[in-house]
Design an enzyme around this catalytic site. Sequence first.
Site, PDB file in Angstrom:
ATOM      1  N   SER A 124     -28.275   6.512 -98.514  1.00 25.90           N
ATOM      2  CA  SER A 124     -28.974   7.293 -97.501  1.00 25.90           C
ATOM      3  C   SER A 124     -28.286   8.633 -97.312  1.00 25.90           C
ATOM      4  O   SER A 124     -27.070   8.739 -97.465  1.00 25.90           O
ATOM      5  CB  SER A 124     -28.953   6.519 -96.166  1.00 25.90           C
ATOM      6  OG  SER A 124     -29.305   7.357 -95.092  1.00 25.90           O
ATOM      7  N   TYR A 147     -24.118   2.021 -88.957  1.00 30.37           N
ATOM      8  CA  TYR A 147     -25.078   1.894 -90.076  1.00 30.37           C
ATOM      9  C   TYR A 147     -24.665   2.840 -91.200  1.00 30.37           C
ATOM     10  O   TYR A 147     -24.561   2.439 -92.370  1.00 30.37           O
ATOM     11  CB  TYR A 147     -26.512   2.209 -89.621  1.00 30.37           C
ATOM     12  CG  TYR A 147     -27.415   2.521 -90.787  1.00 30.37           C
ATOM     13  CD1 TYR A 147     -27.824   3.835 -91.054  1.00 30.37           C
ATOM     14  CD2 TYR A 147     -27.813   1.510 -91.656  1.00 30.37           C
ATOM     15  CE1 TYR A 147     -28.617   4.125 -92.155  1.00 30.37           C
ATOM     16  CE2 TYR A 147     -28.611   1.794 -92.752  1.00 30.37           C
ATOM     17  CZ  TYR A 147     -29.000   3.108 -92.997  1.00 30.37           C
ATOM     18  OH  TYR A 147     -29.775   3.401 -94.097  1.00 30.37           O
ATOM     19  N   LYS A 151     -23.206   2.265 -95.336  1.00 29.68           N
ATOM     20  CA  LYS A 151     -23.659   2.896 -96.584  1.00 29.68           C
ATOM     21  C   LYS A 151     -22.487   3.576 -97.296  1.00 29.68           C
ATOM     22  O   LYS A 151     -22.326   3.445 -98.520  1.00 29.68           O
ATOM     23  CB  LYS A 151     -24.764   3.920 -96.311  1.00 29.68           C
ATOM     24  CG  LYS A 151     -26.077   3.323 -95.863  1.00 29.68           C
ATOM     25  CD  LYS A 151     -26.672   2.361 -96.918  1.00 29.68           C
ATOM     26  CE  LYS A 151     -28.035   1.874 -96.496  1.00 29.68           C
ATOM     27  NZ  LYS A 151     -28.621   0.896 -97.425  1.00 29.68           N
TER      28      LYS A 151
END
Length: 338
Positions: A124, A147, A151
């Site tokens: 992302s 979050y 990643k």
Amino acid sequence: MRVLVSGGAGYIGSHTVVQLVAAGHEVLVVDSFVNAKPSVVGRIEGITGQHLPVHAFDLTDKDKTERLFASERIDAVIHFAGLKAVGESVAMPLEYYTNNLESTLSLVRAMLRHDVRKLVFSSSATVYGTDQDGATEDRTTFATNPYGWTKVMQEQILRDIGAADPTLRIALLRYFNPVGAHVSGTIGEDPQGIPNNLVPYLAQVAVGRRDQLDVFGDDYPTRDGTGERDYIHVEDLAAGHLAALHRIGTMDEPVATWNLGTGRPTSVLEMVAAFGRAVGRELPYRIVPRRPGDIAVSYADPSRAEAELGWRATRSVDDMCADTWRWQQANPQGYPDA
Ligand code: NAD
Ligand code: WQD
């Protein structure tokens, strides 16, 4: 190739499954359905005209993951499975680290045990932290929420595994802001509860599920004061996965990273206007204070993907809105429960 798509019942995964089948690949899916409805499977089969084998379990279950690889021939994996809501990750960091890291470790362990050496991973733009304007892949990665850190960490884990085993071929794909839906209007984005993201929220305003859009701040240093993002049509994104899957067969290095974006930022108010054009009327909104943690501008430099994958996003913001609206009109409440 026979491709295992983890998270294949999800938003981006479902669209990628359709394109994989259309390209002649054999596809099987593993999904826990923690953020997807089983009815999506029938919708995918309705588009492809083929049965879609689905293994419904949580990838953090090492034994089930191992049994899947022991029982199925798999040539490559596209790994979408993961939790992805920024705000939720701040409230539930342990669940996010456990789910996202352990599912990836479990999956890669089984891959290595069964000599599956091709992996495409959903990363992302969030790994660029607050440095997302014209982002190139060589920028330092960091995050501003759990979050995003999952990643950053998953990318590092995969880079280290690739360095230790040069026979692997791993593509790290950094998506910017995926929006839109399949042209049939039978699959699309179906957020549970109140949508966090701009376009699905706008779609619910348009279909009458929400009264108006709250625009989170108009005092940013941008063209019209509202946040600018690199929205990319989910069909262009899916095509980028097929391009990466093809490319990793000829890669010289074990691991490569590509941005998947258009390179063109669009502001919130520009998106509101575009969605209004798709619907045929202006959509109601009000300006409210900034959302904590939001950055002003995010957009990709997609030139490496264009050069090395032979891939470029082709669909416009108006295409994104028209396709989203067709899906939302046909499915005002999203996918059916049963
Ligand atoms: P999604 O929630 O629609 O799809 C994820 C799927 O994974 C869901 O079907 C869910 O049930 C499944 N899943 C989650 N944890 C699992 C587990 N432990 N075992 C098995 N299945 C599991 O999300 P999406 O928007 O399609 O995103 C797919 C991937 O792309 C995610 O990794 C996400 O972080 C990444 N991504 C998404 C965006 C975005 O804005 N949508 C942007 C950048 C990156
Ligand atoms: C876009 C713009 C908001 C909602 C998030 C995650 C990112 C990635 C993509 C997973 C911003 C504005 C939004 C609303 C608004 N997900 N907005 N009113 O925040 O760029 O990215 O999704 O990887 O990690 O952070 O997307 O759609 O939430 O916001 O004004 O009701 O729309 O301020 O400028 P974002 P978004």
